[in-house]
Scaffold this active site. Structure first.
Site, mmCIF file in Angstrom:
data_model
loop_
_atom_site.group_PDB
_atom_site.id
_atom_site.type_symbol
_atom_site.label_atom_id
_atom_site.label_comp_id
_atom_site.label_asym_id
_atom_site.label_seq_id
_atom_site.Cartn_x
_atom_site.Cartn_y
_atom_site.Cartn_z
ATOM 1 N N LYS A 1 -4.136 8.751 -5.304
ATOM 2 C CA LYS A 1 -4.329 7.893 -4.134
ATOM 3 C C LYS A 1 -3.721 8.510 -2.868
ATOM 4 O O LYS A 1 -2.542 8.831 -2.819
ATOM 5 C CB LYS A 1 -3.692 6.534 -4.428
ATOM 6 C CG LYS A 1 -4.051 5.469 -3.431
ATOM 7 C CD LYS A 1 -3.802 4.117 -4.048
ATOM 8 C CE LYS A 1 -3.748 3.035 -2.994
ATOM 9 N NZ LYS A 1 -3.505 1.720 -3.601
ATOM 10 N N ARG B 1 -10.323 0.986 -12.959
ATOM 11 C CA ARG B 1 -9.481 2.056 -13.469
ATOM 12 C C ARG B 1 -10.307 3.028 -14.301
ATOM 13 O O ARG B 1 -11.226 2.610 -15.006
ATOM 14 C CB ARG B 1 -8.345 1.496 -14.358
ATOM 15 C CG ARG B 1 -7.324 0.650 -13.593
ATOM 16 C CD ARG B 1 -6.423 1.532 -12.723
ATOM 17 N NE ARG B 1 -5.453 0.749 -11.955
ATOM 18 C CZ ARG B 1 -5.628 0.323 -10.705
ATOM 19 N NH1 ARG B 1 -6.755 0.598 -10.073
ATOM 20 N NH2 ARG B 1 -4.701 -0.345 -10.081
ATOM 21 N N ARG C 1 -3.126 -5.250 -1.676
ATOM 22 C CA ARG C 1 -3.841 -6.472 -2.044
ATOM 23 C C ARG C 1 -2.965 -7.321 -2.951
ATOM 24 O O ARG C 1 -2.094 -6.814 -3.653
ATOM 25 C CB ARG C 1 -5.131 -6.121 -2.799
ATOM 26 C CG ARG C 1 -6.110 -5.347 -1.930
ATOM 27 C CD ARG C 1 -7.514 -5.388 -2.503
ATOM 28 N NE ARG C 1 -7.583 -4.864 -3.856
ATOM 29 C CZ ARG C 1 -8.514 -5.230 -4.734
ATOM 30 N NH1 ARG C 1 -9.410 -6.128 -4.420
ATOM 31 N NH2 ARG C 1 -8.534 -4.689 -5.944
HETATM 32 P P1 ATP Z 1 -6.670 -1.905 -6.842
HETATM 33 O O1 ATP Z 1 -7.464 -0.897 -7.588
HETATM 34 O O2 ATP Z 1 -6.583 -3.203 -7.528
HETATM 35 O O3 ATP Z 1 -6.988 -1.966 -5.391
HETATM 36 P P2 ATP Z 1 -4.298 -0.624 -6.067
HETATM 37 O O4 ATP Z 1 -3.200 -0.200 -6.972
HETATM 38 O O5 ATP Z 1 -5.024 0.401 -5.300
HETATM 39 O O6 ATP Z 1 -5.215 -1.388 -7.003
HETATM 40 P P3 ATP Z 1 -3.630 -1.954 -3.541
HETATM 41 O O7 ATP Z 1 -3.238 -3.354 -3.342
HETATM 42 O O8 ATP Z 1 -4.884 -1.467 -2.928
HETATM 43 O O9 ATP Z 1 -3.693 -1.733 -5.104
HETATM 44 O O10 ATP Z 1 -2.430 -1.035 -3.057
HETATM 45 C C1 ATP Z 1 -1.085 -1.302 -3.433
HETATM 46 C C2 ATP Z 1 -0.672 -0.334 -4.534
HETATM 47 O O11 ATP Z 1 -0.752 1.004 -4.051
HETATM 48 C C3 ATP Z 1 0.790 -0.468 -4.971
HETATM 49 O O12 ATP Z 1 0.903 -1.434 -5.986
HETATM 50 C C4 ATP Z 1 1.125 0.946 -5.467
HETATM 51 O O13 ATP Z 1 0.678 1.130 -6.785
HETATM 52 C C5 ATP Z 1 0.270 1.825 -4.599
HETATM 53 N N1 ATP Z 1 1.006 2.412 -3.458
HETATM 54 C C6 ATP Z 1 2.021 1.911 -2.718
HETATM 55 N N2 ATP Z 1 2.387 2.751 -1.730
HETATM 56 C C7 ATP Z 1 1.568 3.836 -1.861
HETATM 57 C C8 ATP Z 1 1.446 5.060 -1.149
HETATM 58 N N3 ATP Z 1 2.209 5.362 -0.102
HETATM 59 N N4 ATP Z 1 0.509 5.931 -1.579
HETATM 60 C C9 ATP Z 1 -0.305 5.646 -2.619
HETATM 61 N N5 ATP Z 1 -0.231 4.518 -3.339
HETATM 62 C C10 ATP Z 1 0.692 3.616 -2.955
#
Ligand code: ATP
Length: 313
Positions: free
Chosen positions: A173, A309, A108
């Site tokens: 994640k 968070r 995002r």
């Molecule tokens: P939000 O809670 O705002 O959605 P988010 O960190 O989950 O935050 P997203 O845009 O959903 O944000 O996903 C992008 C983020 O995911 C990146 O900034 C990084 O922190 C994380 N990311 C990138 N690649 C991976 C991966 N392969 N596995 C897990 N996390 C990843």
């Protein structure tokens, strides 16, 4: 190259009609892309782990009843960007585009999604809805639920959701979702639903990610076949998206809440501009907004420029 036995550089070179130097260079390149290769003098090369490449025919055949049309690419910048472009020139409902290697995966708000060559599952599905784009505001929640159901079918009983668009395992994640919409104000709408699941995330890539991450190998304790994973995701997405088209999100809400990693927990909601609110997560409403009980009363947050968070109590 095999995942079970060593093959000499000479045998690989002969098989592919290339020089041994080219084999050596290709191995170096693959290692640079996150593929783990053992290289032992006198024995040759072996993949550190057996590999399951995506097989469009197998997936289409095993998911025949669902009516998807699958394209598998070796390499794309972003499966979402590629599929959105195809959708705008008429690609059919339920077209799916998957890639062995995604070089510019998107998160995002311009963030990136990293995935190693063949070590993740990266795909996008095109879904045409007889609904307006504003009717689709809970779509990422529905898709997340579909993924949790799929992971459960594969044996990962405790995958959880994180509002609005992530899948976690043990608070780390495991998968991400990015939905891009296109449509007229009064509908119909086209959604490109991007999914990235970590199957085997090498250490080198983990250290580039600024939050706790995990993969299915860790969660399940064994390698998962990426084709089976894709089939199960497509099957479960079909269920939640068909439901959404007909009845909207309301009927999925209680299952979503029951699987929310933050339900009842202290958390912080952070806006892109830096403002933040602390409270206890009370649930989500029918429109998919997150409900946070703060010291000054309950607040309702609609997805967008917001990140949830955890905070230690
Ligand atoms: P939000 O809670 O705002 O959605 P988010 O960190 O989950 O935050 P997203 O845009 O959903 O944000 O996903 C992008 C983020 O995911 C990146 O900034 C990084 O922190 C994380 N990311 C990138 N690649 C991976 C991966 N392969 N596995 C897990 N996390 C990843």
């Amino acid at each position: 190259m095999s995942g079970e036995e060593f093959r000499s550089g000479e045998a690989i070179a002969n098989r592919l009609s290339i020089s041994r130097a080219s084999v050596h260079n290709a191995v170096r390149q693959a290692q640079g892309l996150g593929v783990e290769v053992y290289s032992v003098r006198g024995r040759g090369y072996r993949l550190a782990h057996p590999h399951s490449w995506l097989d469009a025919e197998q997936v289409e055949a095993e998911a025949k009843d669902l009516g998807y049309r699958l394209h598998v690419h070796d390499q794309v910048d972003s499966t979402n960007s590629r599929l959105m472009a195809l959708g705008q020139v008429g690609a059919a409902h339920k077209t799916v585009l998957a890639a062995e290697w995604q070089t510019g995966g998107k998160g995002r708000r311009g963030r990136t999604w990293l995935s190693p060559l063949g070590g993740g599952l990266a795909f996008s599905a095109l879904w045409r809805f007889n609904r307006t784009a504003s009717d689709l505001s809970c779509l990422s929640l529905a898709v997340g639920l579909g993924l949790v159901r799929a992971l459960r079918q594969l044996g990962l009983a405790d995958a959880q959701l994180k509002w609005p668009n992530d899948v976690l395992h043990q608070d780390r994640k495991l998968a991400g979702i990015l939905i891009e919409l296109h449509g007229e104000a009064l509908g119909p709408s086209m959604a490109v639903i991007g999914v990235g699941v970590n199957v085997r995330l090498p250490e080198a890539l983990r250290s580039e990610i600024d939050q706790p991450v995990t993969d299915l190998l860790e969660g399940l304790g064994e390698a998962v076949d990426r084709n089976h994973l894709l089939i199960e995701c497509l099957r479960q997405l079909d269920g939640v998206l068909s439901h959404y088209e007909e009845e909207g999100f309301a009927g999925l809400r209680s299952e979503w809440e029951a699987n929310h990693a933050f339900h009842g927990r202290e958390a912080r909601m952070i806006a892109a501009q830096g403002e933040s609110w602390r409270g206890r997560v009370a649930g989500i409403d029918e429109a998919g907004a997150l409900l946070l009980d703060t010291e000054t009363g309950q607040r309702r947050f609609y997805s967008g420029e917001l990140s949830l968070r955890g905070v230690s109590a």
